[in-house]
Design an enzyme around this catalytic site. Structure first.
Site, PDB file in Angstrom:
ATOM      1  N   GLU A 143       1.713  13.719  -3.383  1.00 50.04           N
ATOM      2  CA  GLU A 143       0.262  13.487  -3.378  1.00 50.04           C
ATOM      3  C   GLU A 143      -0.547  14.773  -3.311  1.00 50.04           C
ATOM      4  O   GLU A 143      -1.531  14.938  -4.033  1.00 50.04           O
ATOM      5  CB  GLU A 143      -0.147  12.563  -2.236  1.00 50.04           C
ATOM      6  CG  GLU A 143       0.189  11.095  -2.449  1.00 50.04           C
ATOM      7  CD  GLU A 143       1.614  10.731  -2.049  1.00 50.04           C
ATOM      8  OE1 GLU A 143       2.362  11.633  -1.596  1.00 50.04           O
ATOM      9  OE2 GLU A 143       1.990   9.552  -2.199  1.00 50.04           O
ATOM     10  N   HIS A 201       0.201   1.681   7.186  1.00 49.17           N
ATOM     11  CA  HIS A 201      -0.201   1.200   5.853  1.00 49.17           C
ATOM     12  C   HIS A 201      -1.426   0.297   5.890  1.00 49.17           C
ATOM     13  O   HIS A 201      -1.600  -0.536   5.009  1.00 49.17           O
ATOM     14  CB  HIS A 201       0.937   0.403   5.210  1.00 49.17           C
ATOM     15  CG  HIS A 201       2.008   1.231   4.586  1.00 49.17           C
ATOM     16  ND1 HIS A 201       2.985   1.866   5.315  1.00 49.17           N
ATOM     17  CD2 HIS A 201       2.275   1.531   3.297  1.00 49.17           C
ATOM     18  CE1 HIS A 201       3.811   2.500   4.494  1.00 49.17           C
ATOM     19  NE2 HIS A 201       3.401   2.312   3.261  1.00 49.17           N
TER      20      HIS A 201
HETATM   21  C1  LIG Z   1       3.275   9.536   0.935  1.00 54.97           C
HETATM   22  C2  LIG Z   1       3.621   8.213   0.347  1.00 54.97           C
HETATM   23  N1  LIG Z   1       3.379   7.984  -0.952  1.00 54.97           N
HETATM   24  C3  LIG Z   1       3.670   6.801  -1.508  1.00 54.97           C
HETATM   25  C4  LIG Z   1       4.228   5.809  -0.757  1.00 54.97           C
HETATM   26  C5  LIG Z   1       4.557   4.475  -1.377  1.00 54.97           C
HETATM   27  N2  LIG Z   1       6.001   4.354  -1.490  1.00 54.97           N
HETATM   28  C6  LIG Z   1       6.700   3.709  -0.547  1.00 54.97           C
HETATM   29  S1  LIG Z   1       8.318   3.819  -0.811  1.00 54.97           S
HETATM   30  C7  LIG Z   1       8.129   4.690  -2.223  1.00 54.97           C
HETATM   31  C8  LIG Z   1       9.323   5.115  -3.009  1.00 54.97           C
HETATM   32  C9  LIG Z   1      10.159   6.046  -2.216  1.00 54.97           C
HETATM   33  O1  LIG Z   1      11.337   6.306  -2.896  1.00 54.97           O
HETATM   34  P1  LIG Z   1      12.558   6.997  -2.217  1.00 54.97           P
HETATM   35  O2  LIG Z   1      12.102   8.171  -1.412  1.00 54.97           O
HETATM   36  O3  LIG Z   1      13.537   7.250  -3.269  1.00 54.97           O
HETATM   37  O4  LIG Z   1      13.107   5.922  -1.168  1.00 54.97           O
HETATM   38  P2  LIG Z   1      13.642   4.457  -1.479  1.00 54.97           P
HETATM   39  O5  LIG Z   1      12.464   3.549  -1.366  1.00 54.97           O
HETATM   40  O6  LIG Z   1      14.259   4.458  -2.809  1.00 54.97           O
HETATM   41  O7  LIG Z   1      14.611   4.156  -0.383  1.00 54.97           O
HETATM   42  C10 LIG Z   1       6.778   4.906  -2.471  1.00 54.97           C
HETATM   43  C11 LIG Z   1       6.240   5.632  -3.620  1.00 54.97           C
HETATM   44  C12 LIG Z   1       4.448   6.068   0.616  1.00 54.97           C
HETATM   45  N3  LIG Z   1       4.938   5.138   1.424  1.00 54.97           N
HETATM   46  N4  LIG Z   1       4.154   7.272   1.133  1.00 54.97           N
END
Ligand SMILES: Cc1ncc(C[n+]2csc(CCOP(=O)(O)OP(=O)(O)O)c2C)c(N)n1
Ligand SMILES: [Mg+2]
Lengths: 334, 350
Positions: free
Chosen positions: A67, A136
């Site tokens: 971000e 959230h």
């Molecule tokens: C700073 C932030 N940006 C966006 C999100 C929304 N979001 C939640 S999980 C996710 C994907 C994360 O992917 P990864 O780190 O690969 O973990 P996974 O969910 O695959 O276990 C996103 C974009 C968030 N929670 N925090």
């Protein structure tokens, strides 16, 4: 509300936003969209549905989860004359990018003597009510409204969502565009390609002689429900929706309070240094001699948002709270 | 797409014994059973908010947690039911938290995304991608500050490797020689975005190279490989005071959360990874080696089913969180007990 009859069919708040982006992408080649999962995945709330397909990956850009990086990138692109529309997946993640927003987006025009503009929009849904817990469920209107250099928009209807987003995209300053997760499915009429809703113009959603209720975004609907309840008791509320908090249309609010002599302000954020506190101060300054009773604020409870459904409901402003606030201020003024 | 792990030099660690392997299998199965049941309860409306399942990733979860001592602090993401269960948290208290009940691990304040079991040194699941990484560096800092021999492990996803805070955290951990394991559970997607659409360098373990930190990739579908890698890393951290990074390649079988219909990932890819289901492959290994018998497996399955059924029943029967707890724990020493919050609101006597 609509200037011309325009689109008769009811459109969701979500689709209204999509329409605004589609029309502005068509209208101005400098406009592009950028954000996490907005292209292939069509947005986590599906607001950008179909746009990658229509406009291609050069103008609908999927980003890594970075971000601070892509908000900063958007600011830089805007400084060179492009018109980025950034989607932050939710307002909660703007905190990761807050330095870029506050220190760069809001300040570069001023700091450098007006040499550059930052024609940037940062869209983000916020608000609570879906049991998403403490990290959230933020309502950060007050944080952004605090910052000179930003404009802050909080639409409550599909018509305003579309008209205000188009205004935001054509604006030459950074605009924080706060959508409400709870309103995406809400349907209503929308304007056509040239129906812009100007910033700094409040709208009276319901007229009434006894008490003014100032409310924004999803809180407008709660205020309207409360007004219905109170009408059955013979209490007539005037519901004023400022639509933008910076600039704030104090005139419309003050005109209303000077008629009703009572005021309640509803805001989904926290009470301390909050939006309701700020609006109440403006009303005191402008309307002290007209007020018959102290202004009452209705806010979320002064706690991080809890997960459990009943606790979350207890923490959020409810229409009963708004009705009780109106009764309380009227009782004081009687 | 990532395939075979690159073996690198490791410090030898004792091989797991048969009991431990049985326990690991039982824990993988417990997590699977628990989460499948949680998904059902979510559909029934008993669980709200977001529910992120680690189904498919259990080997990486179990192998990493069980390679540590029970007092080694760990942190995780919102996809953390498995870490809590592998750490030995009471399935009743975990399910009750998902239900938002007073008897939940966090009394209903946290929910699925924010489990914590401080007693078991599980320092929590966090909702902001990348946000918990520096916390683990701080936990490692505290270990080092107190001259203890613990190791902090932070589990984060592939998506989190593109947050600046990961770079900041790794740099400090290495700069100050803190006992931290950066455990990247690469399930190959951050929501709908595949690693190669988000990361210029898709061998994520190489992030550590920039900090001169040892790192390696392991097969995250192979619980023993993960166990071995984390055992090595923990030994290294305890003896050499050096942090390291492990990238475990796995796959999530469900959508990002229960609200993701999972329409964008190729079916062929899903099938390929389903063929490597850690539950099935580990079972085959254990049976083949004679570590478990078919009867053992049946007993484990039966026990886990009744544990999970009991947890659901417990959660169902538990009282909802009392509204009077709304403002509890905003502060250690609040100066008002107004139940509608106002934990810090100025008060004036009438
Ligand atoms: C700073 C932030 N940006 C966006 C999100 C929304 N979001 C939640 S999980 C996710 C994907 C994360 O992917 P990864 O780190 O690969 O973990 P996974 O969910 O695959 O276990 C996103 C974009 C968030 N929670 N925090
Ligand atoms: Mg991932």
């Amino acid at each position: 509300m609509t200037t011309d009859a325009s689109t008769a069919a009811a459109v969701s708040y979500r689709e209204a936003l999509t329409q605004a982006m589609r029309e502005e992408l068509e209208r101005d080649p400098n406009v592009f969209l950028i954000g996490e999962d907005i292209g292939l995945f069509e947005g986590s709330f599906k607001v950008t549905r179909g746009l990658l397909h229509e406009f291609g990956p050069a103008r609908v850009v999927d980003t890594p989860i970075s971000e601070a990086g892509f908000v900063g990138l958007g600011i830089g692109a805007a400084m060179s004359g492009l018109r980025p529309v950034i989607e932050l997946m939710t307002v909660n993640f703007s905190i990761v990018a807050m330095d870029q927003i506050v220190n760069n987006a809001a300040k570069v025009r001023y700091m450098f003597g007006g040499q550059v503009s930052v024609p940037l929009v940062i869209r983000m849904p916020g608000g609570a009510g879906h049991q998403l817990g403490a990290q959230h469920s933020h309502s950060l209107e007050a944080w952004f409204t605090h910052v000179p250099g930003l404009k802050v928009v909080c639409p409550s209807t599909p018509y305003d969502a579309k008209g205000l987003l188009k205004t935001a995209i054509r604006d030459d300053d950074p605009v924080i565009f706060l959508e409400s997760e709870g309103l995406y499915a809400k349907k209503g009429p929308v304007g056509g390609p040239d129906d812009l809703v100007p910033f700094g113009q409040a709208i009276v959603r319901r007229s009434g002689a006894h008490c003014t209720i100032v409310a924004l975004s999803r809180m407008v609907w709660i205020a309207l429900d409360a007004a219905d309840t109170l009408a059955a008791e013979g209490i007539e509320c005037e519901v004023v929706d400022p639509r933008t908090t910076r600039p704030l249309d104090l005139q419309t609010i003050a005109d209303s309070v000077r008629r009703t002599n009572h005021c309640v302000v509803v805001d989904e954020g926290w009470p301390e240094c909050g939006l309701a506190a700020n609006i109440a101060t403006h009303v005191y300054e402008a309307c002290f001699d007209w007020l018959d009773a102290p202004i009452v604020r209705v806010n979320a409870a002064d706690v991080p948002m809890p997960y459990a459904r009943n606790l979350e409901q207890a923490a959020l402003p409810r229409q009963e709270d708004v009705a009780a606030a109106v009764r309380a201020t009227l009782a004081r003024g009687a | 797409m990532a395939d075979a792990p690159t073996p690198q030099d490791t410090i030898p660690a004792p091989a797991a014994d048969a009991d431990l392997m049985r326990q690991m299998f039982a824990t993988i199965h417990l997590i699977r059973t628990f989460e499948e049941r949680a998904a059902e309860e979510y559909m029934r409306g008993n669980i709200g908010g977001f529910l992120h399942l680690a189904i498919g990733e259990e080997a990486a979860v179990v192998g990493s947690v069980m390679a540590l001592r029970p007092t080694d602090p760990i942190t995780s993401t919102y996809r953390e039911h498995g870490q809590a269960l592998a750490r030995g948290s009471d399935p009743r208290a975990v399910m009750a938290e998902l239900f938002g009940r007073a008897t939940g691990l966090c009394g209903g304040h946290g929910g699925s995304m924010h489990l914590m079991d401080r007693e078991r040194f599980f320092f929590g699941g966090y909702g902001i991608v990348g946000g918990s990484v520096p916390l683990a560096v701080g936990l490692g800092f505290a270990i080092s500050y107190r001259h203890e021999d613990g190791v902090a492990l932070v589990m984060f996803g592939d998506g989190a490797t593109n947050q600046g805070v990961l770079m900041e955290s790794m740099n400090m951990a290495k700069l100050w020689n803190l006992p931290v394991i950066f455990f990247c559970l690469n399930n190959q997607y951050g929501m709908g975005t595949a690693v190669d659409r988000a990361s210029a360098e898709t061998e994520l373990f190489k992030r550590a190279d920039a900090f001169d930190m040892p790192s390696r990739r392991v097969d995250g579908m192979d619980v023993m490989a993960v166990y071995q890698a984390v055992t090595d890393a923990a030994h290294h951290a305890r003896t050499e005071q050096e942090p390291s990074m492990i990238e475990a390649i796995a796959y999530r079988y469900r959508g990002h959360s229960m609200s993701d219909p999972d329409r964008t990932r190729p079916e062929e890819e899903k099938a390929r990874w389903h063929a490597r289901d850690p539950l099935i492959t580990f079972e085959r290994v254990l049976l083949g080696e004679g570590t478990v018998t078919a009867e053992d497996l049946t007993a484990i399955r039966d026990r886990n089913s009744s544990t999970v059924e009991d947890a659901v029943a417990f959660a169902n029967d538990s009282p909802v969180a009392d509204d009077a707890t709304l403002a509890d724990d905003v502060y250690a020493h609040p100066w008002t007990d107004d139940p509608r919050g106002s934990a810090e609101m100025p008060q004036v006597r009438p």
